[in-house]
Design a protein around this motif. Structure first.
Motif, PDB file in Angstrom:
ATOM      1  N   MET A   1     140.556 -63.290 -33.117  1.00 12.45           N
ATOM      2  CA  MET A   1     141.967 -63.505 -33.290  1.00 12.45           C
ATOM      3  C   MET A   1     142.543 -62.527 -34.294  1.00 12.45           C
ATOM      4  SD  MET A   1     144.400 -65.062 -32.191  1.00 12.45           S
ATOM      5  CE  MET A   1     145.319 -66.507 -32.015  1.00 12.45           C
ATOM      6  N   LEU A   2     141.779 -62.225 -35.337  1.00 10.89           N
ATOM      7  CA  LEU A   2     142.253 -61.300 -36.355  1.00 10.89           C
ATOM      8  C   LEU A   2     142.511 -59.922 -35.765  1.00 10.89           C
ATOM      9  CD1 LEU A   2     142.962 -60.764 -39.279  1.00 10.89           C
ATOM     10  CD2 LEU A   2     140.552 -60.311 -39.720  1.00 10.89           C
ATOM     11  N   LEU A   3     141.639 -59.501 -34.844  1.00 15.80           N
ATOM     12  CA  LEU A   3     141.847 -58.194 -34.213  1.00 15.80           C
ATOM     13  C   LEU A   3     143.184 -58.150 -33.475  1.00 15.80           C
ATOM     14  CD1 LEU A   3     138.277 -57.501 -32.767  1.00 15.80           C
ATOM     15  CD2 LEU A   3     139.317 -56.503 -34.810  1.00 15.80           C
ATOM     16  N   TYR A   4     143.500 -59.228 -32.756  1.00 14.85           N
ATOM     17  CA  TYR A   4     144.768 -59.279 -32.032  1.00 14.85           C
ATOM     18  C   TYR A   4     145.953 -59.269 -32.994  1.00 14.85           C
ATOM     19  CZ  TYR A   4     142.513 -60.061 -27.556  1.00 14.85           C
ATOM     20  OH  TYR A   4     141.760 -59.912 -26.418  1.00 14.85           O
ATOM     21  N   LEU A   5     145.825 -59.972 -34.099  1.00 12.06           N
ATOM     22  CA  LEU A   5     146.903 -59.967 -35.094  1.00 12.06           C
ATOM     23  C   LEU A   5     147.135 -58.568 -35.648  1.00 12.06           C
ATOM     24  CD1 LEU A   5     146.193 -63.245 -37.091  1.00 12.06           C
ATOM     25  CD2 LEU A   5     148.122 -62.795 -35.584  1.00 12.06           C
ATOM     26  N   LEU A   6     146.057 -57.858 -35.911  1.00 15.53           N
ATOM     27  CA  LEU A   6     146.180 -56.508 -36.449  1.00 15.53           C
ATOM     28  C   LEU A   6     146.828 -55.553 -35.442  1.00 15.53           C
ATOM     29  CD1 LEU A   6     142.743 -56.183 -38.256  1.00 15.53           C
ATOM     30  CD2 LEU A   6     144.993 -56.228 -39.357  1.00 15.53           C
ATOM     31  N   ARG A  16     149.047 -45.517 -44.631  1.00 17.03           N
ATOM     32  CA  ARG A  16     147.900 -44.930 -43.943  1.00 17.03           C
ATOM     33  C   ARG A  16     146.770 -45.941 -43.750  1.00 17.03           C
ATOM     34  NH1 ARG A  16     145.133 -39.202 -45.463  1.00 17.03           N
ATOM     35  NH2 ARG A  16     143.476 -39.360 -43.920  1.00 17.03           N
ATOM     36  N   ASP A  17     146.487 -46.769 -44.752  1.00 17.03           N
ATOM     37  CA  ASP A  17     145.424 -47.774 -44.638  1.00 17.03           C
ATOM     38  C   ASP A  17     145.731 -48.784 -43.538  1.00 17.03           C
ATOM     39  OD1 ASP A  17     143.948 -46.604 -46.658  1.00 17.03           O
ATOM     40  OD2 ASP A  17     144.729 -47.939 -48.221  1.00 17.03           O
ATOM     41  N   ALA A  18     146.964 -49.230 -43.471  1.00 16.26           N
ATOM     42  CA  ALA A  18     147.352 -50.199 -42.439  1.00 16.26           C
ATOM     43  C   ALA A  18     147.234 -49.571 -41.051  1.00 16.26           C
ATOM     44  CB  ALA A  18     148.768 -50.697 -42.684  1.00 16.26           C
ATOM     45  N   ASP A  19     147.644 -48.315 -40.933  1.00 11.35           N
ATOM     46  CA  ASP A  19     147.531 -47.625 -39.646  1.00 11.35           C
ATOM     47  C   ASP A  19     146.072 -47.443 -39.243  1.00 11.35           C
ATOM     48  OD1 ASP A  19     150.280 -47.468 -39.544  1.00 11.35           O
ATOM     49  OD2 ASP A  19     150.365 -45.406 -40.304  1.00 11.35           O
ATOM     50  N   THR A  20     145.226 -47.089 -40.198  1.00  8.71           N
ATOM     51  CA  THR A  20     143.801 -46.923 -39.929  1.00  8.71           C
ATOM     52  C   THR A  20     143.178 -48.244 -39.483  1.00  8.71           C
ATOM     53  OG1 THR A  20     143.650 -45.140 -41.548  1.00  8.71           O
ATOM     54  CG2 THR A  20     141.584 -46.231 -40.939  1.00  8.71           C
ATOM     55  N   LEU A  21     143.541 -49.324 -40.150  1.00  6.73           N
ATOM     56  CA  LEU A  21     143.027 -50.645 -39.798  1.00  6.73           C
ATOM     57  C   LEU A  21     143.480 -51.048 -38.399  1.00  6.73           C
ATOM     58  CD1 LEU A  21     141.343 -52.983 -40.825  1.00  6.73           C
ATOM     59  CD2 LEU A  21     143.418 -53.939 -41.855  1.00  6.73           C
ATOM     60  N   ARG A  22     144.712 -50.759 -38.073  1.00 10.49           N
ATOM     61  CA  ARG A  22     145.245 -51.085 -36.748  1.00 10.49           C
ATOM     62  C   ARG A  22     144.496 -50.300 -35.668  1.00 10.49           C
ATOM     63  NH1 ARG A  22     151.425 -51.942 -35.892  1.00 10.49           N
ATOM     64  NH2 ARG A  22     150.871 -53.998 -35.202  1.00 10.49           N
ATOM     65  N   ILE A  23     144.234 -49.033 -35.902  1.00 12.95           N
ATOM     66  CA  ILE A  23     143.489 -48.217 -34.943  1.00 12.95           C
ATOM     67  C   ILE A  23     142.070 -48.759 -34.780  1.00 12.95           C
ATOM     68  CG2 ILE A  23     142.456 -45.932 -34.580  1.00 12.95           C
ATOM     69  CD1 ILE A  23     145.058 -44.804 -35.921  1.00 12.95           C
ATOM     70  N   ALA A  25     140.987 -51.809 -35.285  1.00 15.30           N
ATOM     71  CA  ALA A  25     141.043 -53.087 -34.556  1.00 15.30           C
ATOM     72  C   ALA A  25     141.280 -52.843 -33.069  1.00 15.30           C
ATOM     73  CB  ALA A  25     142.138 -53.979 -35.140  1.00 15.30           C
ATOM     74  N   GLY A  26     142.135 -51.890 -32.738  1.00 18.48           N
ATOM     75  CA  GLY A  26     142.396 -51.566 -31.334  1.00 18.48           C
ATOM     76  C   GLY A  26     141.150 -51.061 -30.619  1.00 18.48           C
ATOM     77  N   GLU A  27     140.368 -50.264 -31.314  1.00 21.99           N
ATOM     78  CA  GLU A  27     139.116 -49.773 -30.730  1.00 21.99           C
ATOM     79  C   GLU A  27     138.142 -50.915 -30.472  1.00 21.99           C
ATOM     80  OE1 GLU A  27     137.961 -46.908 -33.657  1.00 21.99           O
ATOM     81  OE2 GLU A  27     139.263 -45.337 -32.821  1.00 21.99           O
ATOM     82  N   ARG A  28     138.055 -51.861 -31.394  1.00 24.36           N
ATOM     83  CA  ARG A  28     137.159 -53.018 -31.216  1.00 24.36           C
ATOM     84  C   ARG A  28     137.620 -53.885 -30.050  1.00 24.36           C
ATOM     85  NH1 ARG A  28     135.993 -49.931 -33.765  1.00 24.36           N
ATOM     86  NH2 ARG A  28     134.474 -49.584 -35.359  1.00 24.36           N
ATOM     87  N   LEU A  29     138.928 -54.093 -29.951  1.00 20.64           N
ATOM     88  CA  LEU A  29     139.452 -54.883 -28.836  1.00 20.64           C
ATOM     89  C   LEU A  29     139.152 -54.199 -27.507  1.00 20.64           C
ATOM     90  CD1 LEU A  29     142.928 -56.221 -30.005  1.00 20.64           C
ATOM     91  CD2 LEU A  29     140.883 -57.537 -29.453  1.00 20.64           C
ATOM     92  N   GLU A  30     139.367 -52.912 -27.469  1.00 19.91           N
ATOM     93  CA  GLU A  30     139.131 -52.147 -26.243  1.00 19.91           C
ATOM     94  C   GLU A  30     137.665 -52.196 -25.823  1.00 19.91           C
ATOM     95  OE1 GLU A  30     140.128 -50.065 -22.911  1.00 19.91           O
ATOM     96  OE2 GLU A  30     141.541 -50.803 -24.405  1.00 19.91           O
ATOM     97  N   ALA A  31     136.767 -52.103 -26.783  1.00 23.01           N
ATOM     98  CA  ALA A  31     135.333 -52.126 -26.476  1.00 23.01           C
ATOM     99  C   ALA A  31     134.887 -53.487 -25.951  1.00 23.01           C
ATOM    100  CB  ALA A  31     134.523 -51.763 -27.724  1.00 23.01           C
ATOM    101  N   CYS A  82     132.196 -59.533 -18.401  1.00 27.75           N
ATOM    102  CA  CYS A  82     132.996 -58.321 -18.166  1.00 27.75           C
ATOM    103  C   CYS A  82     133.487 -57.706 -19.473  1.00 27.75           C
ATOM    104  CB  CYS A  82     134.157 -58.654 -17.244  1.00 27.75           C
ATOM    105  SG  CYS A  82     133.613 -59.144 -15.600  1.00 27.75           S
ATOM    106  N   ASN A  83     132.832 -58.077 -20.576  1.00 26.48           N
ATOM    107  CA  ASN A  83     133.141 -57.516 -21.904  1.00 26.48           C
ATOM    108  C   ASN A  83     134.593 -57.744 -22.313  1.00 26.48           C
ATOM    109  OD1 ASN A  83     130.473 -56.531 -21.988  1.00 26.48           O
ATOM    110  ND2 ASN A  83     131.113 -54.750 -20.828  1.00 26.48           N
ATOM    111  N   ARG A  84     135.066 -58.945 -22.056  1.00 22.08           N
ATOM    112  CA  ARG A  84     136.420 -59.333 -22.438  1.00 22.08           C
ATOM    113  C   ARG A  84     136.356 -60.389 -23.525  1.00 22.08           C
ATOM    114  NH1 ARG A  84     140.783 -57.118 -19.815  1.00 22.08           N
ATOM    115  NH2 ARG A  84     140.052 -55.859 -18.091  1.00 22.08           N
ATOM    116  N   TRP A  85     137.328 -60.363 -24.396  1.00 22.08           N
ATOM    117  CA  TRP A  85     137.374 -61.319 -25.503  1.00 22.08           C
ATOM    118  C   TRP A  85     137.811 -62.694 -25.015  1.00 22.08           C
ATOM    119  CZ3 TRP A  85     135.004 -60.022 -29.763  1.00 22.08           C
ATOM    120  CH2 TRP A  85     134.856 -58.674 -30.070  1.00 22.08           C
TER     121      TRP A  85
END
Length: 140
Positions: A1-6, A16-23, A25-31, A82-85
Motif C-alpha cells: 500500500m505504501l508503494l501505491y501512496l508514494l 529531489r529525495d521525494a522524486d527519487t523515492l517516487r521513482i 516505488a514506481g519501479e517496485r510496483l512495475e516489477a 502473474c506478478n501483480r500486487w
C-alpha cells in the motif's frame, strides 16, 4: 500500500529525495511480487481443497463460506502468479479488474453461483495455464 501512496498520492513536498523515492516505488510496483514456485503450488493445493470441500458441502451456509474463500484465494493466486500486487476487500477487486476485467467478472459469478460443478469448472479455467488444480504429489 505504501508503494501505491508514494506513486499515486499527492506529494506534500517536492524535492529531489521525494522524486527519487517516487521513482523507486514506481519501479517496485512495475516489477510486481515474485513468489517461489513452491508457494504458488501451496496456493493451488489450497484452491483444490476448497473446490473439493465445496463439491462435498451439503449445508448452504458452509457452501457460502467456501465460495467466498474460493473467490478470494483464486483472485489472490492469479494476481500473484502473474506478478501483480494484492489488495484486500475492495482493493483486491480493483487490482483484479485492473489486471483482467473479464476474469474479475467470471470470478464474481462464482460468488453467486449455487451449482458446485459449475463453480469447479469456472475455477479450473484460469488455473489451467498455471498447472491447474493440484491434487497429487504435493508436499508442504
Amino acid at each position: 500500500m505504501l508503494l501505491y501512496l508514494l506513486v499515486e498520492g499527492i506529494p506534500l513536498r517536492s524535492d529531489r529525495d521525494a522524486d527519487t523515492l517516487r521513482i523507486w516505488a514506481g519501479e517496485r510496483l512495475e516489477a510486481g511480487p515474485r513468489l517461489p514456485e513452491h508457494q504458488l503450488d501451496a496456493r493451488r493445493y489450497l484452491l483444490t481443497s476448497l473446490v473439493d470441500d465445496l463439491l462435498d458441502a451439503d449445508d448452504p451456509f458452509t457452501a457460502s463460506m467456501l465460495r467466498a474463500d474460493l473467490v478470494r484465494e483464486l483472485a489472490q493466486f492469479l494476481l500473484l502468479a502473474c506478478n501483480r500486487w494484492l489488495g484486500s476487500g475492495k482493493w483486491l477487486v480493483r487490482r483484479l479488474r485492473d489486471f483482467d476485467d473479464g476474469l474479475a467478472t467470471r470470478l464474481a459469478a462464482v460468488a453467486d453461483e449455487r451449482d458446485s460443478q459449475v463453480i469447479a469448472a469456472i475455477t479450473a479455467e484460469p488455473l489451467a495455464p498455471h498447472g491447474g488444480l493440484l491434487e497429487e504429489d504435493f508436499v508442504r
